[in-house]
Structure formats: C-alpha cells, structure tokens
Scaffold this motif. Structure first.
Motif, PDB file in Angstrom:
ATOM      1  N   THR A  37      -9.402  11.234  57.591  1.00  0.00           N
ATOM      2  CA  THR A  37     -10.610  11.389  58.395  1.00  0.00           C
ATOM      3  C   THR A  37     -10.373  12.563  59.353  1.00  0.00           C
ATOM      4  OG1 THR A  37      -9.716   9.813  59.958  1.00  0.00           O
ATOM      5  CG2 THR A  37     -11.266   8.970  58.312  1.00  0.00           C
ATOM      6  N   TYR A  38     -11.441  12.962  60.027  1.00  0.00           N
ATOM      7  CA  TYR A  38     -11.346  14.086  60.968  1.00  0.00           C
ATOM      8  C   TYR A  38     -10.196  13.897  61.951  1.00  0.00           C
ATOM      9  CZ  TYR A  38     -12.208  16.971  65.013  1.00  0.00           C
ATOM     10  OH  TYR A  38     -12.025  17.858  66.049  1.00  0.00           O
ATOM     11  N   HIS A  39     -10.069  12.647  62.460  1.00  0.00           N
ATOM     12  CA  HIS A  39      -9.110  12.400  63.549  1.00  0.00           C
ATOM     13  C   HIS A  39      -7.677  12.742  63.145  1.00  0.00           C
ATOM     14  CE1 HIS A  39     -12.544  10.573  65.350  1.00  0.00           C
ATOM     15  NE2 HIS A  39     -12.662   9.727  64.339  1.00  0.00           N
TER      16      HIS A  39
ATOM     17  N   LEU B  18      -6.339  29.772  68.924  1.00  0.00           N
ATOM     18  CA  LEU B  18      -7.553  28.959  68.834  1.00  0.00           C
ATOM     19  C   LEU B  18      -8.069  28.994  67.407  1.00  0.00           C
ATOM     20  CD1 LEU B  18      -7.510  30.019  71.933  1.00  0.00           C
ATOM     21  CD2 LEU B  18      -9.864  29.250  71.934  1.00  0.00           C
ATOM     22  N   ARG B  19      -8.929  28.066  67.137  1.00  0.00           N
ATOM     23  CA  ARG B  19      -9.485  28.043  65.785  1.00  0.00           C
ATOM     24  C   ARG B  19     -10.963  27.714  65.828  1.00  0.00           C
ATOM     25  NH1 ARG B  19     -11.302  23.391  66.528  1.00  0.00           N
ATOM     26  NH2 ARG B  19     -10.146  21.484  66.260  1.00  0.00           N
ATOM     27  N   PHE B  20     -11.631  28.090  64.732  1.00  0.00           N
ATOM     28  CA  PHE B  20     -12.987  27.613  64.496  1.00  0.00           C
ATOM     29  C   PHE B  20     -12.880  26.795  63.226  1.00  0.00           C
ATOM     30  CE2 PHE B  20     -17.328  28.540  62.598  1.00  0.00           C
ATOM     31  CZ  PHE B  20     -17.949  27.555  63.343  1.00  0.00           C
ATOM     32  N   SER B  21     -13.354  25.576  63.273  1.00  0.00           N
ATOM     33  CA  SER B  21     -13.114  24.709  62.109  1.00  0.00           C
ATOM     34  C   SER B  21     -14.371  23.966  61.713  1.00  0.00           C
ATOM     35  CB  SER B  21     -11.972  23.752  62.408  1.00  0.00           C
ATOM     36  OG  SER B  21     -12.135  23.195  63.683  1.00  0.00           O
ATOM     37  N   PRO B  22     -15.286  24.684  61.114  1.00  0.00           N
ATOM     38  CA  PRO B  22     -16.562  24.071  60.749  1.00  0.00           C
ATOM     39  C   PRO B  22     -16.464  23.197  59.502  1.00  0.00           C
ATOM     40  CG  PRO B  22     -16.460  26.319  59.954  1.00  0.00           C
ATOM     41  CD  PRO B  22     -15.181  26.082  60.693  1.00  0.00           C
ATOM     42  N   SER B  23     -17.383  22.276  59.414  1.00  0.00           N
ATOM     43  CA  SER B  23     -17.537  21.535  58.168  1.00  0.00           C
ATOM     44  C   SER B  23     -18.590  22.270  57.354  1.00  0.00           C
ATOM     45  CB  SER B  23     -18.044  20.120  58.462  1.00  0.00           C
ATOM     46  OG  SER B  23     -17.178  19.498  59.370  1.00  0.00           O
ATOM     47  N   PRO B  24     -18.323  22.485  56.095  1.00  0.00           N
ATOM     48  CA  PRO B  24     -19.261  23.296  55.305  1.00  0.00           C
ATOM     49  C   PRO B  24     -20.476  22.480  54.881  1.00  0.00           C
ATOM     50  CG  PRO B  24     -17.399  22.655  53.974  1.00  0.00           C
ATOM     51  CD  PRO B  24     -17.166  22.051  55.323  1.00  0.00           C
TER      52      PRO B  24
ATOM     53  N   GLU C 162     -19.479  16.483  71.315  1.00  0.00           N
ATOM     54  CA  GLU C 162     -19.646  15.202  70.621  1.00  0.00           C
ATOM     55  C   GLU C 162     -18.270  14.599  70.308  1.00  0.00           C
ATOM     56  OE1 GLU C 162     -20.428  18.147  69.365  1.00  0.00           O
ATOM     57  OE2 GLU C 162     -20.131  18.270  67.188  1.00  0.00           O
ATOM     58  N   TRP C 163     -17.222  15.420  70.419  1.00  0.00           N
ATOM     59  CA  TRP C 163     -15.869  14.921  70.149  1.00  0.00           C
ATOM     60  C   TRP C 163     -15.160  14.425  71.401  1.00  0.00           C
ATOM     61  CZ3 TRP C 163     -15.264  13.855  65.363  1.00  0.00           C
ATOM     62  CH2 TRP C 163     -15.884  14.632  64.389  1.00  0.00           C
ATOM     63  N   LEU C 164     -15.803  14.572  72.534  1.00  0.00           N
ATOM     64  CA  LEU C 164     -15.139  14.200  73.792  1.00  0.00           C
ATOM     65  C   LEU C 164     -14.686  12.731  73.785  1.00  0.00           C
ATOM     66  CD1 LEU C 164     -14.510  15.432  76.630  1.00  0.00           C
ATOM     67  CD2 LEU C 164     -16.605  14.350  77.428  1.00  0.00           C
TER      68      LEU C 164
ATOM     69  N   ILE D 215     -11.585  25.484  57.225  1.00  0.00           N
ATOM     70  CA  ILE D 215     -12.781  24.819  56.715  1.00  0.00           C
ATOM     71  C   ILE D 215     -12.480  23.322  56.579  1.00  0.00           C
ATOM     72  CG2 ILE D 215     -14.431  24.702  54.792  1.00  0.00           C
ATOM     73  CD1 ILE D 215     -14.664  27.338  56.254  1.00  0.00           C
ATOM     74  N   GLU D 216     -13.267  22.534  57.275  1.00  0.00           N
ATOM     75  CA  GLU D 216     -13.017  21.084  57.317  1.00  0.00           C
ATOM     76  C   GLU D 216     -13.885  20.380  56.270  1.00  0.00           C
ATOM     77  OE1 GLU D 216     -12.749  19.675  61.396  1.00  0.00           O
ATOM     78  OE2 GLU D 216     -10.877  20.804  61.414  1.00  0.00           O
ATOM     79  N   ASP D 217     -13.337  20.328  55.079  1.00  0.00           N
ATOM     80  CA  ASP D 217     -14.120  19.812  53.953  1.00  0.00           C
ATOM     81  C   ASP D 217     -13.568  18.500  53.429  1.00  0.00           C
ATOM     82  OD1 ASP D 217     -11.796  20.924  53.064  1.00  0.00           O
ATOM     83  OD2 ASP D 217     -12.659  21.854  51.290  1.00  0.00           O
TER      84      ASP D 217
ATOM     85  N   THR E  62     -11.309  24.353  71.206  1.00  0.00           N
ATOM     86  CA  THR E  62     -12.684  24.514  71.698  1.00  0.00           C
ATOM     87  C   THR E  62     -13.584  23.884  70.636  1.00  0.00           C
ATOM     88  OG1 THR E  62     -12.553  26.728  70.744  1.00  0.00           O
ATOM     89  CG2 THR E  62     -12.469  26.592  73.122  1.00  0.00           C
ATOM     90  N   ARG E  63     -14.307  22.869  71.022  1.00  0.00           N
ATOM     91  CA  ARG E  63     -15.165  22.203  70.032  1.00  0.00           C
ATOM     92  C   ARG E  63     -16.338  21.544  70.756  1.00  0.00           C
ATOM     93  NH1 ARG E  63     -11.011  17.156  68.544  1.00  0.00           N
ATOM     94  NH2 ARG E  63     -11.105  16.214  70.609  1.00  0.00           N
ATOM     95  N   GLY E  64     -17.300  21.096  69.976  1.00  0.00           N
ATOM     96  CA  GLY E  64     -18.501  20.496  70.541  1.00  0.00           C
ATOM     97  C   GLY E  64     -18.176  19.226  71.305  1.00  0.00           C
TER      98      GLY E  64
HETATM   99  N1  GLU Z   1     -15.389  20.031  61.620  1.00  0.00           N
HETATM  100  C1  GLU Z   1     -15.786  19.656  62.936  1.00  0.00           C
HETATM  101  C2  GLU Z   1     -17.278  19.868  63.069  1.00  0.00           C
HETATM  102  O1  GLU Z   1     -17.824  20.682  62.350  1.00  0.00           O
HETATM  103  C3  GLU Z   1     -15.092  20.555  63.924  1.00  0.00           C
HETATM  104  C4  GLU Z   1     -14.636  19.936  65.136  1.00  0.00           C
HETATM  105  C5  GLU Z   1     -13.480  20.744  65.711  1.00  0.00           C
HETATM  106  O2  GLU Z   1     -13.651  21.926  65.983  1.00  0.00           O
HETATM  107  O3  GLU Z   1     -12.416  20.169  65.864  1.00  0.00           O
HETATM  108  O4  GLU Z   1     -17.883  19.232  63.886  1.00  0.00           O
END
Ligand code: GLU
Length: 552
Positions: free
Chosen positions: A234-236, A35-41, A256-258, A71-73, A252-254
């Motif tokens: 892009t994110y996608h 799994l990952r955590f991938s926040p945007s900074p 809002e991406w559903l 890190i999703e930058d 696992t993500r918020g």
């Molecule tokens: N970078 C996305 C955000 O911060 C993360 C979404 C994901 O975990 O795929 O909303």
C-alpha cells in the motif's frame, strides 16, 4: 514453538537480502537535500500536482539538491493506461526538470536509485515486509470481505471507533504456530499483511510539519494493510521503503496525507530508520456557492493544466501564477525584478500558506498578461508560434508565412510608455494579428461592410479614399505629421479637424470619424492598436490596396 522468523521464512522464502544490504546498495547521497514528486498515474496533470511539483523542484534547486520523479502505480485498479507518459510529457512542457526518474526513451530509468516505477520495486518491498514479520511487528491476515464488513457494521451500530485494531483484528493475537498452521491449511491465497500498530485509540502524538508547524494528533491505532493480496504494497509501506532507499530528505505532498503521518512515523520507528522531514501542502481550492473546496478533476476543467494551455494561457504565466499562490511576496519581487527568471526568486517553504489558496481565473489572466507584456517581441513570437503549432496550426502557418511582418505587427505599442499590454492570452495575439494578413482581411468583408454601415456618411467617402490613397504619407515616423495630413484632407471633405471646429457647424463629421473609417476599412474592426503604427507596419502598398477595395 515456532518463531516469527520461521513464519517470515515460510511466507517469503525467496527473500534473502536484508534492509541493511539495501541501504548499502542505495547509499546516502552526497547532497543534503533530496525531494521527489511521486504522482499516481491516474489521469492528466492536475493543477494541484503542478503546484506541488513546482514547490518541490524550486526548493530542491535552491538548496542545490536532487529532485526525482517516482511513479506510484501500486494501485493498479486506479491506473489509467498511458497516464504515466502523459504526465511525464506534461511536466516537460512545464520545464519541470528532474535529475532522476523514468525519463529515458520508453520511460527507461535515469539515475542510480531506481527503479522509478513502484510496480517494478516489489522485491524491495518484500525485504522490508519480511523484516517486520520476522520481528513480530506485522502479521498475515486472512479476514474476508464479509468479515470486514460485519466488523464495520458492528462498530457503526455500537458507535465504536472504526477500523481493524485490537480485538477487532482477528489475526493480531495469533501466534506464529497458529499462523503457520493456517498457512498449511489454506495456502497463501488472499493473504494480506497488516502492520501491528503500537498505538491505541487514546494515545496522542506531536510532530513537526515544515509548513503547518507543531501538530498534535491521535496516534495511529489501526493495523493497516501494508502488503496487498496482489503482492504490491500500500502507499504507506511504499512511502517508507522508497523514501528511505531513494534517500528523500523532505517530503512535500498534499495535506490529505497529514493524518497518515502518525502511521508513517510508527513504521519508520519499527524499522529503526530516521524519518524525513514533512511539508504538507494545502490544496489549490475554489469557491463553490460560497464554500471552499478542492479543485476537482471531475467538476473543474481548469484543474487540468492541458485545458489551461488549450485556453491560450502560457506555460510561464501558469507557473508564475502558481508561485503567487505559494509565496505571497512573489508579486512584489516580480514587480521589482521584471527581467529576472522565475528561478531567481527566493522561494521559502515557511511562507507557504497553511490554509491553501483559492484558484482565481482573473488573477491568472492578470499574471499571464504581465508575463506576455514583459517578454521581448521575439520571445513572444516564438512562444506564440510554438503554442499555435500545437493548438492552432492555421495561425502558426500564417505567422510563418511572413515572420518579419508578423513580429512587426506584434510589436506595435509594446514596451512603450503607454504600453496598453495588448495580450492577455495567446488568443489575443491571434485576434489582433489576423487582419494583418491579406487572406484573413478579405474574409472579413461582410463584417467590414456592416461596421461601415453604422455611419451613414461613410458610404460617400469614395472621393476622399481615392485622394488619400494617392497622398497618404507613411514615410514619416512622426504620428503628428501623418495626422496633420489626415486633418487637412479631411477638411476638404467636410470633416472638422477639432471638436471646436465641429461645433462651429458646417461639417458632417470630425477627423476622428475618418480615423475610425480607416480602422474599419484596413482592419475590419473598430478597436485596433494605434492606427498610425498599424498602417506603417502594413506599408503603403497594402494600405492603398485595402483602401482601393473600398472604392471599387
Ligand atoms: N502518489 C501519491 C498521490 O498521488 C503521492 C503522495 C506523496 O507525494 O507521497 O497522492
């Protein structure tokens, strides 16, 4: 007639690798679960992000899997300088540990599946983009801002479904020859790449979400931009590439991406790659004038975990609170196993609520109180000291000035049968500890005076104080022995030993009044922990000095 391959080579002549080269370079992991955590900074660590990370890391740990940080930058317009390192530091404070990520000194990569900053992965994305182009599954688009706006307007007026799809996408129907001709006329400036969506506005798709179950939704019909003019995806697209090459098994993500899942599944299919499992988490919300809404960075200070720390909450209290939001059976488990570490709780993704939870400050305090009450005094001391070193340095110095004394004061009534659970926040520790230290006690002289003045008889207690200072018995461990002595002496100064005696008449007050007097004189407060314990911790010398200060 030119082929799509020729177009792809023209646009990306430098890209030689193939997707299968990359899959060899980043082979399947030996662990099943990743799994990952991938926040945007984009700012501080949000409570919602901490919630997502806690869930991801707990799940990964419990399944003996990998948990990494990416890190999703790629959205450099939204990026805030230094936010990535702030985020990494905050996660460290919350003991969220990653197996891989930009975790080394100067955010250097740790792990074999990097780079872990998306902005450093441009070469990888273009391999995937070129592949789609070569298959005719993506195409360069040169629509201008003005053209895009005109379409939006036209769609609104005609009440059509908005988006760039079908006939609304000017370049969708262009042949490779036409696109190549455009390239030669206009060069590669302002060019984005769009995905050629296979869906249309009538198709539906059904997919499974680990938390939300079976979901039926309109399929994606938009020719989404997958590569922007700045050369970053892009994110996608980045999600497909990264989670494929980094071998994520569960996203696992918020939630809002559903609504993007149909697009993501189309992309995986276009690449003939297996899609990972998805678990979409509803946000932590709050009630605002009766309406439920997501905790907002702008409006809710409590959304910022740094703010909660400044507000004297403990790291563990916040984590335990988030776990109560994630799995409602956590509270029962905690009641049953107060000693076990949080990591021992059998977290279950199936039990995560579909609707999302409400942030409740009272509950957070209750959980924090439970935690601070449970831990040993030694642990409480160390945590308070660590906390105070950052947020209340003067208090930290005080604690360090006499550690044994501070711990004894902290320990009063803790873990006894009648434990009043004195501390909800570290601020309660400070508030209930300051008066133990002589300098702080002296600073409270005015408060003390005012409190004593509330009882007209206290002003005349000089003689009592003088005698009591001489005889006060703090050698005993028996509260009753100590109290008897106070009663006996009190009687001589007009204070009844019991209510019944007082009612008989002839007394100016009761022994309870004397105890209140001592509390105020020794502690500058009317409410203190158990008085006998306080006096024992202070020791005879200090007690006598403080009493003498009254008569002098
Ligand atoms: N970078 C996305 C955000 O911060 C993360 C979404 C994901 O975990 O795929 O909303």
């Amino acid at each position: 007639m030119a082929t799509w391959h020729e177009l792809a080579d023209l646009l990306f002549p430098e890209v030689q690798s193939t997707i299968s080269d990359l899959l060899t370079q980043y082979p399947a992991r030996s662990e099943q679960v990743c799994l990952r955590f991938s926040p945007s900074p984009t700012g501080y660590l949000h409570l919602g992000s901490l919630y997502t990370t806690l869930i991801g890391s707990t799940y990964a740990r419990q399944h003996k899997g990998t948990f990494f940080l990416r890190i999703e930058d790629t959205d450099q317009k939204r990026e805030i300088q230094g936010a990535a390192s702030l985020l990494i530091q905050s996660l460290k404070i919350f003991w969220i540990s990653f197996d891989e990520g930009p975790l080394g000194e100067d955010e250097r990569d740790v792990g074999a599946y990097g780079p872990y900053f998306q902005s450093k992965r441009a070469d990888l994305y273009t391999v995937f983009i070129k592949h789609l182009l070569a298959q005719g599954l993506a195409y360069p688009c040169r629509m201008t801002e003005a053209e895009l706006n005109a379409i939006r307007e036209q769609q609104t007026q005609a009440k059509q479904i908005p988006g760039i799809y079908g006939k609304f996408s000017k370049y969708r129907s262009f042949t490779p020859d036409e696109l190549i001709a455009k390239y030669h006329q206009e060069g590669d400036q302002f060019q984005v790449i769009r995905f050629r969506a296979p869906g249309d506005t009538t198709k539906k798709i059904v997919f499974h979400d680990v938390i939300k179950g079976e979901i039926s939704m309109i399929d994606n019909y938009n020719d989404i931009v997958i590569l922007k003019g700045d050369g970053l995806p892009t994110y996608h697209l980045a999600h497909i590439v990264d989670d494929t090459l980094m071998r994520s098994s569960l996203i696992t993500r918020g939630d809002e991406w559903l609504t993007s899942v149909p697009l993501h599944l189309q992309l995986f299919k276009a690449f003939e790659l297996p899609a990972p499992a998805y678990a979409h988490l509803a946000p932590v919300s709050k009630l605002d004038e009766g309406k439920k809404r997501k905790l907002s960075k702008r409006h809710d200070p409590e959304a910022n975990v740094a703010f909660l720390l400044e507000q004297w909450y403990s790291v563990q209290g916040i984590l335990e609170y988030l776990m109560t939001l994630a799995n409602s059976n956590f509270e029962d488990w905690r009641r049953e196993y107060p000693e076990l570490p949080l990591a021992d709780f059998q977290f279950s993704l199936d039990k995560v609520g579909v609707a999302g939870s409400l942030f409740d400050a009272t509950k957070l305090q209750w959980v924090n109180n439970g935690y601070l009450s449970r831990i040993s005094t030694e642990e409480l001391f160390q945590q308070t000291l660590e906390w105070a070193t950052t947020y209340a340095p003067a208090f930290a110095s005080l604690l360090q000035s006499d550690e044994a004394y501070a711990k004894a004061a902290m320990h009063i009534e803790r873990h006894t049968e009648k434990d009043p659970k004195r501390f909800t926040l570290y601020s309660d520790v400070q508030q209930q500890m300051l008066f133990f230290f002589d300098n702080e006690w002296e600073k409270g002289a005015e408060i003390r005076k005012a409190l004593l003045a509330e009882n007209e008889h206290f002003g005349a207690l000089q003689d009592f104080v003088r005698t009591y200072s001489e005889v006060v018995n703090l050698e005993t461990d028996e509260v009753l022995v100590w109290f008897d002595q106070l009663k006996q002496l009190g009687k001589q100064y007009g204070y009844a030993a019991t209510n019944a005696e007082f009612k008989e008449g002839g007394y100016i007050g009761k022994v309870g009044d004397l105890a209140m007097f001592l509390r105020i004189q020794l502690c500058n407060a009317k409410q203190t922990p158990d008085l006998f314990s306080v006096m024992k911790v202070m020791g005879k010398k200090r007690v006598v000095e403080r009493l003498r200060a009254f008569s002098s």
